[in-house]
Design a protein around this motif. Structure first.
Motif, PDB file in Angstrom:
ATOM      1  N   ASP A 158       0.821  -1.215   0.000  1.00 57.89           N
ATOM      2  CA  ASP A 158       0.000   0.000   0.000  1.00 57.89           C
ATOM      3  C   ASP A 158       0.857   1.268   0.000  1.00 57.89           C
ATOM      4  OD1 ASP A 158      -2.355  -1.281  -0.187  1.00 57.89           O
ATOM      5  OD2 ASP A 158      -2.963  -1.027   1.904  1.00 57.89           O
ATOM      6  N   LEU A 159       2.005   1.227   0.686  1.00 55.19           N
ATOM      7  CA  LEU A 159       2.884   2.402   0.704  1.00 55.19           C
ATOM      8  C   LEU A 159       3.420   2.650  -0.696  1.00 55.19           C
ATOM      9  CD1 LEU A 159       5.043   2.213   3.963  1.00 55.19           C
ATOM     10  CD2 LEU A 159       2.941   3.456   3.520  1.00 55.19           C
ATOM     11  N   ASP A 161       2.050   1.640  -3.529  1.00 56.29           N
ATOM     12  CA  ASP A 161       0.939   2.078  -4.390  1.00 56.29           C
ATOM     13  C   ASP A 161       0.590   3.537  -4.139  1.00 56.29           C
ATOM     14  OD1 ASP A 161       0.792  -0.351  -5.595  1.00 56.29           O
ATOM     15  OD2 ASP A 161      -0.862  -1.109  -4.380  1.00 56.29           O
ATOM     16  N   THR A 162       0.624   3.948  -2.869  1.00 56.71           N
ATOM     17  CA  THR A 162       0.354   5.352  -2.544  1.00 56.71           C
ATOM     18  C   THR A 162       1.303   6.261  -3.305  1.00 56.71           C
ATOM     19  OG1 THR A 162      -0.375   4.755  -0.334  1.00 56.71           O
ATOM     20  CG2 THR A 162       0.221   7.039  -0.679  1.00 56.71           C
ATOM     21  N   ALA A 163       2.575   5.905  -3.304  1.00 56.01           N
ATOM     22  CA  ALA A 163       3.563   6.730  -4.000  1.00 56.01           C
ATOM     23  C   ALA A 163       3.236   6.808  -5.495  1.00 56.01           C
ATOM     24  CB  ALA A 163       4.959   6.168  -3.789  1.00 56.01           C
ATOM     25  N   TYR A 164       2.822   5.684  -6.069  1.00 57.78           N
ATOM     26  CA  TYR A 164       2.458   5.696  -7.494  1.00 57.78           C
ATOM     27  C   TYR A 164       1.291   6.639  -7.756  1.00 57.78           C
ATOM     28  CZ  TYR A 164       5.488   1.905  -9.101  1.00 57.78           C
ATOM     29  OH  TYR A 164       6.570   1.151  -9.450  1.00 57.78           O
ATOM     30  N   THR A 165       0.272   6.608  -6.875  1.00 56.35           N
ATOM     31  CA  THR A 165      -0.891   7.459  -7.118  1.00 56.35           C
ATOM     32  C   THR A 165      -0.556   8.934  -6.873  1.00 56.35           C
ATOM     33  OG1 THR A 165      -1.746   7.265  -4.867  1.00 56.35           O
ATOM     34  CG2 THR A 165      -2.545   5.672  -6.467  1.00 56.35           C
ATOM     35  N   LEU A 166       0.578   9.195  -6.217  1.00 58.38           N
ATOM     36  CA  LEU A 166       0.985  10.590  -6.017  1.00 58.38           C
ATOM     37  C   LEU A 166       1.901  11.050  -7.148  1.00 58.38           C
ATOM     38  CD1 LEU A 166       1.530  10.531  -2.167  1.00 58.38           C
ATOM     39  CD2 LEU A 166      -0.185  11.867  -3.385  1.00 58.38           C
ATOM     40  N   ALA A 168       4.700   9.249  -8.431  1.00 56.39           N
ATOM     41  CA  ALA A 168       6.095   8.823  -8.430  1.00 56.39           C
ATOM     42  C   ALA A 168       6.349   7.834  -9.563  1.00 56.39           C
ATOM     43  CB  ALA A 168       6.450   8.184  -7.090  1.00 56.39           C
ATOM     44  N   ARG A 176      12.426   6.894  -2.681  1.00 57.80           N
ATOM     45  CA  ARG A 176      11.698   7.665  -1.677  1.00 57.80           C
ATOM     46  C   ARG A 176      10.819   6.819  -0.766  1.00 57.80           C
ATOM     47  NH1 ARG A 176      10.965  13.345  -2.711  1.00 57.80           N
ATOM     48  NH2 ARG A 176      12.178  14.003  -4.508  1.00 57.80           N
ATOM     49  N   VAL A 177      10.520   5.589  -1.177  1.00 62.42           N
ATOM     50  CA  VAL A 177       9.622   4.762  -0.360  1.00 62.42           C
ATOM     51  C   VAL A 177      10.247   3.420   0.020  1.00 62.42           C
ATOM     52  CG1 VAL A 177       7.388   3.603  -0.264  1.00 62.42           C
ATOM     53  CG2 VAL A 177       7.576   5.853  -1.323  1.00 62.42           C
ATOM     54  N   ALA A 181      11.632   2.708   3.821  1.00 58.96           N
ATOM     55  CA  ALA A 181      10.776   1.772   4.549  1.00 58.96           C
ATOM     56  C   ALA A 181      11.552   0.530   4.961  1.00 58.96           C
ATOM     57  CB  ALA A 181       9.572   1.388   3.687  1.00 58.96           C
TER      58      ALA A 181
ATOM     59  N   LEU B 113       7.659  15.693  -5.678  1.00 55.97           N
ATOM     60  CA  LEU B 113       7.858  14.951  -6.933  1.00 55.97           C
ATOM     61  C   LEU B 113       7.652  15.867  -8.131  1.00 55.97           C
ATOM     62  CD1 LEU B 113       5.916  11.660  -6.131  1.00 55.97           C
ATOM     63  CD2 LEU B 113       8.384  11.929  -6.273  1.00 55.97           C
ATOM     64  N   ASN B 161      -1.887  17.355  -3.885  1.00 56.01           N
ATOM     65  CA  ASN B 161      -1.324  17.009  -5.186  1.00 56.01           C
ATOM     66  C   ASN B 161      -2.241  17.450  -6.328  1.00 56.01           C
ATOM     67  OD1 ASN B 161       0.977  15.893  -6.281  1.00 56.01           O
ATOM     68  ND2 ASN B 161      -0.003  13.907  -6.638  1.00 56.01           N
TER      69      ASN B 161
END
Ligand code: ATP
Ligand code: MG
Lengths: 262, 274
Positions: A158-159, A161-166, A168, A176-177, A181, B113, B161
């Protein structure tokens, strides 16, 4: 009293410390009683006082040097294994193709005990420093890689995936993740493997060395000097616990964000 | 092959066309969602209601681009979606704050980002900290936040964002009843201000009605759309509306419709009977 018996509940730091110290004190007491009341032969169990005197004598006669050389071998082997093993483990943990290629191979090597390699390392690397370092390396490398891989794979999806939806991109997710982590787990793996490195250096030194703590113990054994053997063994314990505590302190410093104190 | 000229694909913010997703589970095929089509208008607040395991998360993950569909397409602004992107923000069912970053750093993750310059970044983060009422916690790590606070930060992080669409997967599912109510009102307040297009998944009927312009009801697995229900409640809404006659009637009717689905879901074998 009841409140200290709750399962897994925290207790005051002071109490924790007192309990830890009393365990050591109790061991010392039992040891002394074994000698004075139990009349165990000093050739088997020398009294604490005799060991302390041997320690003082050895301290001015080579103990420091032996600690130094063992420490050097441990650190070199450990750093070598970490330098290769940490990046490789992270790679295997984040890329399935890397895992498929390396994991079965490393798992296969893991089941060959490092001590079985000692004669071979002597042929390959003679009995110089490289041989001792080689045994340490073989002893910890395979486990280390596999553990680092595991730590990396356990980063919650989930962490990521969160980065992808932001927004990244894969490399940014990695840097960064995934890395931050996995870092506490990586440090913990290093702490554990450093402990194993001490075991393997002693094994190597018991078999073929003319310096180091393993040699000191072996030599004391040849001369039937039990107090000296005790000094050697206890020194290893003390060094081990110092390394462990140093690592834990470093982790507390590096990861103030962790839920659980490490 | 769905063409972009097909009605619904252009002209809508989001168009989901005949979406199906199958999973392999112990050598058997499970159909998580089957033939789902829906359209979402710009600025619409859509809620999706369905029993546990009916494929709500799967649907959102496909729209987010995190999971691939077995067949069917998703179009955003008429363009086929082929992977995750910052245009579709997501708030997850589990707590997903980055634990090594402070509240402030979490909220500015996406802005970093995008290489938004520091001044502007601060401005945006402070704005959202203010909205979610956590300015005092800006420099705290997530470990010292409660569940409700964590989800507030997760919402702020997604909104900072500036996505086109906000996907929310039972974001309040783990919260207690009171906190949940506060969060619902907060979310409506934010929505009134930003008018983002929101897809909000829940299994709580009241939540679905209270928040949504439109409520979709899903069937038990394999998840299909069973009904599309417009919510005729005026905006802005506050919690008193939950006692209004319209609200209660809608609730009763929806409860009836999902009762049979919940029963099906409850008696279903874990490996699915599709
Ligand atoms: N990666 C996966 N592999 C196999 N099966 C999966 C996978 N993801 C989901 N499923 C299955 O698909 C079905 C739908 O799952 P999903 O998580 O979308 O349901 P949900 O409606 O979000 O449930 P909940 O309300 O419990 O969150 C479930 O039966 C689940 O077991
Ligand atoms: Mg779900």
């Amino acid at each position: 009293m009841r409140k200290y018996l709750k399962l897994n509940a925290p207790i005051p730091g002071k109490l924790y410390f007192i309990l830890s110290v009393s365990a050591f004190a109790l061991l010392l007491l039992l040891w002394q009683l074994g000698v004075t009341v139990g009349h165990l032969p000093p050739s088997h169990l020398p009294p604490p006082g005799a060991v302390a005197r041997a320690a003082v004598a050895l301290a001015t006669d080579g103990l420091i040097g032996d600690i130094g050389i063992s420490f050097f071998r441990v650190t070199t082997g450990f750093l070598l294994a970490a330098a290769i093993g940490v990046p490789l483990g992270i790679l295997m943990g984040s890329l399935k193709v890397a895992e498929a290629f390396f994991e079965p191979l490393l798992a296969f090597f893991r089941y060959m005990p490092a001590s079985a390699f000692i004669p071979l390392t002597i042929i390959w690397l003679s009995i110089f420093e490289a041989q001792k370092i080689g045994v340490v390396f073989i002893g910890i490398f395979f486990q280390l890689v596999l553990m680092i891989m595991d730590v990396t794979q356990n980063v919650p999806q989930d962490l990521i995936d969160t980065a992808y939806t932001l927004g990244a991109r894969p490399l940014e997710v990695f840097r960064r993740v995934l890395l931050p982590a996995a870092l506490p787990g990586i440090m913990d793996t290093l702490r554990v493997t450093l402990g194993w490195a001490w075991t393997y250096v002693i094994v190597a030194e018991l078999v073929a060395a003319n310096s180091g703590l393993g040699f000191l113990i072996m030599n004391a054994g040849r001369q039937l000097s039990t107090p000296d053997m005790f000094v050697g063994i206890l020194t290893i314990g003390v060094l081990g616990i110092i390394c462990d505590m140093a690592f834990k302190a470093l982790n507390r410093l590096l990861f103030p964000w962790l839920e659980r104190e490490v | 092959m769905a063409l972009a000229a097909e009605p619904g694909i252009s002209g809508n913010k989001l168009a989901v066309v005949n979406l199906t997703r199958e999973f392999n589970f112990k050598h058997r095929k499970i159909t998580a969602i089957q033939g789902i089509s829906l359209e979402v208008k710009e600025g619409e607040f859509v809620t999706i209601l369905g029993p546990s395991g009916c494929g709500k998360s799967t649907l959102l993950r496909i729209i987010a681009g995190l999971t691939e569909a077995s067949s069917g397409q998703v179009y955003k602004d008429g363009r086929l979606i082929q992977g995750p992107g910052r245009d579709r923000g997501m708030v997850f069912q589990s707590y997903t704050l980055f634990p090594w970053l402070t509240v402030r750093q979490n909220i500015e993750f996406g802005l970093n980002l995008k290489r938004v310059e520091a001044d502007r970044r601060h401005e945006i983060v402070n704005h959202y900290l203010d909205i979610i009422g956590l300015t005092a916690f800006a420099d705290a790590f997530p470990k010292s936040l409660s569940g409700g606070m964590k989800q507030r930060v997760a919402i702020a992080r997604a909104l900072a964002n500036d996505p086109d669409i906000l996907l929310m997967d039972e974001p309040f599912g783990a919260l207690d009843a009171q906190t949940r109510l506060v969060m619902q009102e907060l979310l409506l307040k934010i929505w009134e201000e930003t008018r983002k297009t929101i897809l909000f998944v829940t299994h709580d009927v009241e939540e679905a009605i209270f928040l949504g312009d439109t409520v979709y009801i899903m069937t038990a697995r394999p998840g299909r759309l069973k009904a599309r229900i417009p919510v005729p409640l005026s905006r802005p809404r506050s919690f008193e509306i939950k006692n209004s006659r319209v609200f209660l009637e809608l609730k009763t009717s929806i409860l009836e419709q999902i009762r049979e689905e919940s029963l099906k879901a409850a008696t279903m074998m874990p490996a699915g009977c599709d």
